[in-house]
Design a protein around this motif. Structure first.
Motif, PDB file in Angstrom:
ATOM      1  N   UNK A  28       0.840  -1.192   0.000  1.00 42.34           N
ATOM      2  CA  UNK A  28       0.000   0.000   0.000  1.00 42.34           C
ATOM      3  C   UNK A  28       0.883   1.253   0.000  1.00 42.34           C
ATOM      4  N   UNK A  29       1.893   1.276   0.857  1.00 40.83           N
ATOM      5  CA  UNK A  29       2.790   2.429   0.942  1.00 40.83           C
ATOM      6  C   UNK A  29       3.519   2.674  -0.375  1.00 40.83           C
ATOM      7  N   UNK A  30       3.898   1.602  -1.066  1.00 36.29           N
ATOM      8  CA  UNK A  30       4.687   1.730  -2.295  1.00 36.29           C
ATOM      9  C   UNK A  30       3.817   1.814  -3.548  1.00 36.29           C
ATOM     10  N   UNK A  31       2.498   1.759  -3.376  1.00 35.10           N
ATOM     11  CA  UNK A  31       1.597   1.952  -4.508  1.00 35.10           C
ATOM     12  C   UNK A  31       1.350   0.730  -5.368  1.00 35.10           C
ATOM     13  N   UNK A  32       1.589  -0.444  -4.818  1.00 33.98           N
ATOM     14  CA  UNK A  32       1.327  -1.678  -5.560  1.00 33.98           C
ATOM     15  C   UNK A  32      -0.056  -2.208  -5.221  1.00 33.98           C
ATOM     16  N   UNK A  33      -0.621  -2.939  -6.148  1.00 35.60           N
ATOM     17  CA  UNK A  33      -2.003  -3.391  -6.028  1.00 35.60           C
ATOM     18  C   UNK A  33      -2.181  -4.626  -5.160  1.00 35.60           C
ATOM     19  N   UNK A  34      -1.112  -5.362  -4.888  1.00 32.56           N
ATOM     20  CA  UNK A  34      -1.220  -6.579  -4.064  1.00 32.56           C
ATOM     21  C   UNK A  34       0.135  -6.916  -3.468  1.00 32.56           C
TER      22      UNK A  34
END
Length: 134
Positions: A28-34
């Motif tokens: 979530x912090x790094x902007x990934x979806x999963x």
């Protein structure tokens, strides 16, 4: 018939484990979806399977975290995509700029024909899949 509560995502214990999972927080912090994105990163860091100029197909791509990494690893320092990324899934997926998305079952001829058209006569260098049944 008894139903296992381990696999139900509405199970409060599963939700608590999921929300406190360090990989979920990091994604979530790094902007990934999963959270599964780190699995592919680890594999590619070790084995270098994704290289500039490649055509990569991600089967069962939704929600798209593996596709995000493929795009990142095929993007040069000037921000240009050096390769082709095709994501496929029976589920919908939010768009990722520069990525072709085919919604449908890759085993069906119509979807296979769409893939062939997108490839424009090129070969596929890498096929990725992190599919699992719902």
């Amino acid at each position: 018939m008894p139903v296992s509560e381990k696999k139900l995502r509405s199970n409060p214990a599963w939700i608590k484990r999921h929300l406190t999972d360090p990989f979920v927080k990091r994604s979530v912090q790094e902007g990934y979806r999963a959270r599964s994105v780190y699995k592919l990163m680890e594999i590619d860091d070790k084995d270098k399977i994704i290289k500039p100029g490649m055509s990569v197909v991600d089967l069962g791509a939704a929600p798209g975290s593996w596709t995000q990494i493929v795009k990142e690893r095929l993007t040069d320092k000037e921000g240009r995509l050096d390769g082709k990324v095709i994501a496929m899934d029976i589920l919908p997926m939010d768009p990722i700029e520069g990525v072709h998305f085919l919604q449908g079952d890759f085993r069906e001829q119509e979807v296979a024909d769409q893939l062939t058209e997108l490839l424009e006569g090129e070969k596929v260098d890498v096929v990725l899949s992190d599919m699992a049944p719902n």
